[in-house]
Scaffold this active site. Structure first.
Site, PDB file in Angstrom:
ATOM      1  N   GLU A  77       0.829  -1.215   0.000  1.00 26.77           N
ATOM      2  CA  GLU A  77       0.000   0.000   0.000  1.00 26.77           C
ATOM      3  C   GLU A  77       0.863   1.265   0.000  1.00 26.77           C
ATOM      4  OE1 GLU A  77      -2.843  -0.922  -0.602  1.00 26.77           O
ATOM      5  OE2 GLU A  77      -3.768  -2.259   0.869  1.00 26.77           O
ATOM      6  N   TYR A 123     -14.620  13.425  21.679  1.00 20.33           N
ATOM      7  CA  TYR A 123     -13.249  12.998  21.354  1.00 20.33           C
ATOM      8  C   TYR A 123     -13.155  12.490  19.908  1.00 20.33           C
ATOM      9  CZ  TYR A 123      -8.534  11.714  22.744  1.00 20.33           C
ATOM     10  OH  TYR A 123      -7.167  11.649  22.853  1.00 20.33           O
TER      11      TYR A 123
HETATM   12  O1  LIG Z   1      -5.081  -5.719   3.290  1.00 18.63           O
HETATM   13  C1  LIG Z   1      -3.955  -5.792   2.791  1.00 18.63           C
HETATM   14  O2  LIG Z   1      -3.561  -6.767   2.137  1.00 18.63           O
HETATM   15  C2  LIG Z   1      -2.999  -4.632   3.054  1.00 18.63           C
HETATM   16  O3  LIG Z   1      -3.714  -3.426   3.038  1.00 18.63           O
HETATM   17  C3  LIG Z   1      -2.444  -4.825   4.435  1.00 18.63           C
HETATM   18  O4  LIG Z   1      -3.098  -4.488   5.393  1.00 18.63           O
HETATM   19  C4  LIG Z   1      -1.160  -5.530   4.605  1.00 18.63           C
HETATM   20  O5  LIG Z   1      -0.381  -5.474   3.443  1.00 18.63           O
HETATM   21  P1  LIG Z   1       1.223  -5.305   3.527  1.00 18.63           P
HETATM   22  O6  LIG Z   1       1.466  -4.009   4.266  1.00 18.63           O
HETATM   23  O7  LIG Z   1       1.694  -5.290   2.121  1.00 18.63           O
HETATM   24  O8  LIG Z   1       1.722  -6.467   4.320  1.00 18.63           O
HETATM   25 ZN   LIG Z   2      -5.130  -3.782   4.648  1.00 12.62          ZN
END
Ligand SMILES: O=C(O)[C@@H](O)C(=O)COP(=O)(O)O
Ligand SMILES: [Zn+2]
Length: 215
Positions: A77, A123
């Protein structure tokens, strides 16, 4: 930025990642964290890494063009994080989790796509504000970055449909606090579903926003 300062940020990512993981706010190798560096580059958690067991030395170091300088391959991401930073020069860190209640809300058909969780508490207004829903795209799809880019200028937090929250803060601690608040308010929202809770009024929200501006 001095190596000492960068090492402190690496430690902070690992410590807060472990804290989030240990409290069940994300599971397995889900979630990712990034911090913007003073030279425009980033530290990002590696792809497929468990946030509970990060090795500070293996955290991905990217230059301002997104080129990997050292460490493991960054989160898939990374473009999503970079899109959000582009639109939010005031933000220094981003957290994405698969926190259960927030993900549950992201799957509900009836949520308001412009504001998924109503203003239940002061909050929440102070830390999160309006939370738009980003249409579903597969994790790692560059279209997710484009979709987030179109919302991130106005919103420090967005909810990825059938996936989870992405939250920016002026620094990592602020981003983590806001993500925790979002999760707790998602839980409250689910607890109150089917009831008719009293919400904060527009005047109360405006008063909070004037007194406690979000970054
Ligand atoms: O959901 C997903 O696959 C990604 O958004 C995630 O949370 C983990 O992906 P990486 O950061 O590439 O491990
Ligand atoms: Zn994710």
């Amino acid at each position: 930025m001095s190596i000492h300062r960068q090492n402190c940020l690496r430690e902070q990512i690992s410590t807060l990642g472990q804290s989030l993981f240990d409290r069940g706010l994300t599971m397995g190798s889900s979630g990712n964290i990034s911090v913007r560096l003073e030279d425009g580059g980033w530290l990002m958690t590696p792809t497929n890494a468990c946030l509970g067991r990060l090795d500070p030395a293996r955290i991905s170091h990217l230059d301002k063009n997104g080129r990997l300088l050292s460490g493991d391959t960054p989160t898939k991401e990374h473009f999503l994080h970079m899109a959000m930073y582009d639109e939010r020069p005031q933000s220094g860190a981003i957290v994405h989790l698969h926190s259960t209640h927030s993900v549950a809300v992201s799957c509900l058909p009836e949520v308001d796509h412009c504001d998924c969780i109503p203003s239940l508490t002061a909050y929440y207004v102070m830390r999160v504000g309006k939370l738009p829903l980003v249409p579903y795209h597969m994790p790692g799809d560059p279209k997710l970055g484009d979709a987030v880019r179109s919302l991130a200028g106005k919103h420090s937090a967005v909810l990825l449909a059938n996936h989870g929250p992405v939250v920016a803060g002026k620094n990592l601690e602020a981003a983590v606090f806001a993500t925790e608040e979002l999760e707790e308010t998602a839980k409250l929202y689910l607890l109150l579903r089917g009831t008719n809770p009293r919400l904060l009024t527009p005047e109360q929200i405006a008063e909070l926003e004037a007194r406690f501006p979000r970054d």
